[in-house]
Motif scaffolding. Structure first.
Motif, short mmCIF file in Angstrom:
data_model
loop_
_atom_site.label_atom_id
_atom_site.label_comp_id
_atom_site.label_asym_id
_atom_site.label_seq_id
_atom_site.Cartn_x
_atom_site.Cartn_y
_atom_site.Cartn_z
N ALA A 345 0.83 -1.20 0.00
CA ALA A 345 0.00 0.00 0.00
C ALA A 345 0.87 1.26 0.00
CB ALA A 345 -0.92 -0.01 1.21
N TYR A 374 -4.24 10.40 1.58
CA TYR A 374 -4.92 9.25 0.96
C TYR A 374 -3.99 8.02 0.97
CZ TYR A 374 -7.38 6.26 -2.34
OH TYR A 374 -8.02 5.20 -2.92
N THR A 376 -3.71 3.74 -0.41
CA THR A 376 -4.27 2.74 -1.34
C THR A 376 -4.67 1.45 -0.66
OG1 THR A 376 -2.06 1.87 -1.82
CG2 THR A 376 -2.88 3.65 -3.24
N GLY A 377 -4.31 1.29 0.60
CA GLY A 377 -4.64 0.06 1.32
C GLY A 377 -4.15 0.16 2.74
N PRO A 378 -4.22 -0.97 3.49
CA PRO A 378 -3.78 -0.96 4.88
C PRO A 378 -2.33 -0.49 5.00
CG PRO A 378 -4.98 -2.98 4.40
CD PRO A 378 -4.74 -2.30 3.09
N ASP A 398 -3.21 5.40 11.00
CA ASP A 398 -3.33 3.95 10.74
C ASP A 398 -4.51 3.74 9.80
OD1 ASP A 398 -3.29 1.24 10.71
OD2 ASP A 398 -3.44 0.96 12.89
N PHE A 399 -4.22 3.32 8.56
CA PHE A 399 -5.27 3.04 7.59
C PHE A 399 -5.59 1.54 7.62
CE2 PHE A 399 -3.60 7.01 6.07
CZ PHE A 399 -4.67 7.67 5.47
N ALA A 400 -6.87 1.21 7.82
CA ALA A 400 -7.30 -0.19 7.78
C ALA A 400 -7.63 -0.62 6.36
CB ALA A 400 -8.52 -0.41 8.68
N SER A 401 -7.91 0.34 5.50
CA SER A 401 -8.24 0.05 4.11
C SER A 401 -7.97 1.30 3.30
CB SER A 401 -9.71 -0.36 3.98
OG SER A 401 -10.56 0.67 4.44
N ALA A 402 -8.22 1.21 2.01
CA ALA A 402 -7.99 2.36 1.15
C ALA A 402 -8.96 3.49 1.49
CB ALA A 402 -8.16 1.95 -0.31
N GLY A 403 -8.46 4.76 1.38
CA GLY A 403 -9.33 5.90 1.64
C GLY A 403 -8.55 7.12 2.08
N GLN A 405 -7.99 10.37 5.01
CA GLN A 405 -8.18 10.84 6.38
C GLN A 405 -7.72 12.31 6.47
OE1 GLN A 405 -7.16 8.47 9.78
NE2 GLN A 405 -7.03 6.57 8.54
#
Length: 441
Positions: A345, A374, A376-378, A398-403, A405
Motif C-alpha cells: 500500500a 490518501y 491505497t490500502g492498509p 493507521d489506515f485499515a483500508s484504502a481511503g 483521512q
C-alpha cells in the motif's frame, strides 16, 4: 526379493532416503548392456563325478559413477537361481565375468544354462549346452522296470512347481542305438534316438500353464519294442514366491506462499519372507539411485518411504517407485499453485491543503492548517506539520483500508508576518501553502 527374499525376483529409486530430500535431476542416458554366450566347461564329459562351470561376460556402458547390475542363472530344467548383484564403479565401458558351477555324480545328463540380466537393463545371453554321459544308476525309486529281449526301460517322475521332469533309464545288453518315445496321457510328446552301452538316462520335461495330472510312459521303438510301466504324476502350478509391490501417495494440492516443500509417500509391501528389497524413485520420468528396505520375514509386511519436492513456482511433479527385478507402481502427481503477493500500500498528501492566520489582539495571532492524506490500502504512516521550516506537529495515521483521512494543526504565530505551511509524509511527498500577515505594523 531382489536381494535375497525372492527365489525369483517378484521385487527389488531429488536425493531421498526413507525420509529423504529431493534434488532436481537431469535425465541421464540409460546404460547399454550386452551379454556374451554362456560357456559350459567342460561342455562334454564321460567321467563322474563331473563339475561343470558356466561362465558369461556382462558388458555395461554406463554414464553414472556407480551402477548396480542384477542377474540370475536360467537352467534347462526350468529352475532359476536367486538374484545376485554387484556394483560397477566409474563411467564408461565395464566388463564383469559371472560364473556358476554344478556337480554331476552319476547317470547321463544334458541341458543348458544362460544368464539373464535384470538391471540396469534386461538382457539374456545365448544358451551354453552341456552333456554328461557317465552311465551308472542312481536307483529306480521303486518304479516298474520292463525288460523285453535285450533292451529295457524304466521311468520315474521328479515333480516341481508347475513342471515335472520325466526321468527314464534305457538298458541294453550290448552297445547299440535305441529309438524311443515319451507318451503322456496317451499322446506322443517326444521322440529321439540314443546310443546305449549298458545303461543310458533320457529326460523329458512337462511344463503346463495350469494344474495338470496324468500318467507318463517310456516306450522303446527299436531294435525291439518294449515299454516301462505307467508312472503317475500331479503338477500344481501355484506361485509360491513372495509377492512384492509398491504404491505411491501424492501430497494434497497446495495453494499459498512459495517456496514450499511437499512430500510423496511410498509403501513397499511383501507377502512374506525376509531380505532386502531394492527400489528407486522415478521423478518426472527420471530414475533416481537405488535404495533398499529390509523385511524380517514374519507374514505380510510393509515399509514406508518418502521423497520430497521443493517448489519455488507454480507447477506439478510426478512420482513412481520401481522395484528391482519387479513391478513399478502407478504414477501420481502433486500440484503447487503459488499465490502472488499483493503490491504494498502507498500513501500521499492530497492537494487542497490550507493554512489560515487569525489575530484577536495584534500582533499575537494563531495559524490553523488543514489537509488530507490518501492511502491505497492498509498502511501505517507518520506525518508532520511545519511552519516556516519549523516542525510544529508530528503524528501517526493507521489506515485499515484504502481511503482518505483529514489532519489539522493550530499553532501560535506573529500576526505581523506571513509565511508558509507544509504537510509532509515521511518519504512520500508533501504539500506547501502560504498564509498572509493579519496585523499592520
Amino acid at each position: 526379493m531382489a536381494a535375497g527374499l525372492l527365489a525369483s525376483p517378484a521385487a527389488a529409486a531429488s536425493s531421498s532416503t526413507q525420509a529423504g530430500k529431493a534434488s532436481s535431476s537431469h535425465s541421464t542416458p540409460r546404460p547399454v548392456v550386452s551379454v556374451s554366450k554362456t560357456k559350459a566347461s567342460p561342455a562334454k564329459s564321460d567321467e563322474c563325478p563331473t563339475k561343470v562351470t558356466f561362465s558369461s561376460n556382462i558388458k555395461v556402458k554406463t554414464y553414472a559413477s556407480k551402477t548396480t547390475v542384477a542377474y540370475r542363472w536360467l537352467r534347462g530344467n526350468g529352475t532359476k537361481s536367486k538374484v545376485k548383484t554387484f556394483t560397477l564403479k566409474g563411467k564408461g565401458v565395464k566388463n564383469a565375468t559371472v560364473k556358476e558351477s554344478s556337480t554331476f555324480k552319476g547317470g547321463d545328463t544334458k541341458g543348458w544354462q544362460a544368464v539373464e540380466v535384470l538391471a540396469p537393463r534386461k538382457k539374456t545371453s545365448a544358451k551354453g549346452y552341456f552333456t554328461v554321459s557317465c552311465g551308472g544308476d542312481e536307483g529306480d525309486g521303486g518304479k516298474q522296470v520292463v525288460n523285453t529281449g535285450h533292451v529295457g526301460a524304466q521311468i520315474w517322475v521328479d515333480e516341481n512347481n508347475c513342471s515335472a521332469t520325466l526321468i527314464g533309464r534305457i538298458t541294453s545288453s550290448s552297445h547299440r542305438w535305441v529309438r524311443y518315445q515319451w507318451v503322456v496321457n496317451g499322446h506322443v510328446v517326444d521322440r529321439d534316438a540314443v546310443r546305449v552301452d549298458g545303461s543310458r538316462r533320457v529326460y523329458h520335461t512337462i511344463r503346463p500353464r495350469d494344474d495338470y495330472r496324468g500318467w507318463a510312459q517310456l516306450q522303446i521303438l527299436s531294435p525291439v519294442k518294449s515299454s516301462s510301466g505307467r508312472s503317475y504324476f500331479r503338477i500344481e502350478c501355484r506361485d509360491s514366491s513372495p509377492k512384492v509391490s509398491a504404491s505411491v501417495d501424492a501430497p494434497a494440492n497446495y495453494e499459498g506462499d512459495c517456496p514450499v516443500a511437499r512430500t510423496f509417500t511410498g509403501t513397499i509391501s511383501a507377502s512374506y519372507g525376509s531380505g532386502h528389497v531394492k527400489y528407486r524413485w522415478i521423478r518426472d520420468g527420471s530414475a533416481g539411485s537405488w535404495q533398499d528396505v529390509y523385511f524380517s520375514g514374519h507374514g505380510y509386511q510393509s515399509r514406508t518411504v518418502s521423497d520430497s519436492w521443493s517448489a519455488s513456482a507454480s507447477g506439478t511433479s510426478k512420482r513412481a517407485i520401481e522395484i528391482l527385478g519387479g513391478p513399478t507402481s502407478g504414477t501420481v502427481e502433486g500440484k503447487v499453485t503459488c499465490k502472488v503477493a499483493p503490491p504494498a500500500a502507498k500513501a500521499w498528501v492530497e492537494s487542497g491543503t490550507s493554512a489560515t492566520q487569525t489575530a484577536a489582539t495584534c500582533p499575537k495571532a494563531s495559524i490553523t492548517g488543514t489537509g488530507s492524506i490518501y492511502a491505497t490500502g492498509p498502511i501505517k504512516i507518520k506525518y508532520t506539520w511545519s511552519v516556516n521550516g519549523t516542525v510544529v506537529k508530528t503524528a501517526a495515521l493507521d489506515f485499515a483500508s484504502a481511503g482518505s483521512q483529514s489532519v489539522s494543526f493550530t499553532s501560535d504565530s506573529d500576526g505581523l508576518k506571513g509565511g508558509s505551511v507544509k504537510l509532509a509524509i515521511d518519504g512520500a511527498g508533501s504539500d506547501v501553502v502560504n498564509y498572509a500577515a493579519v496585523c499592520k505594523a
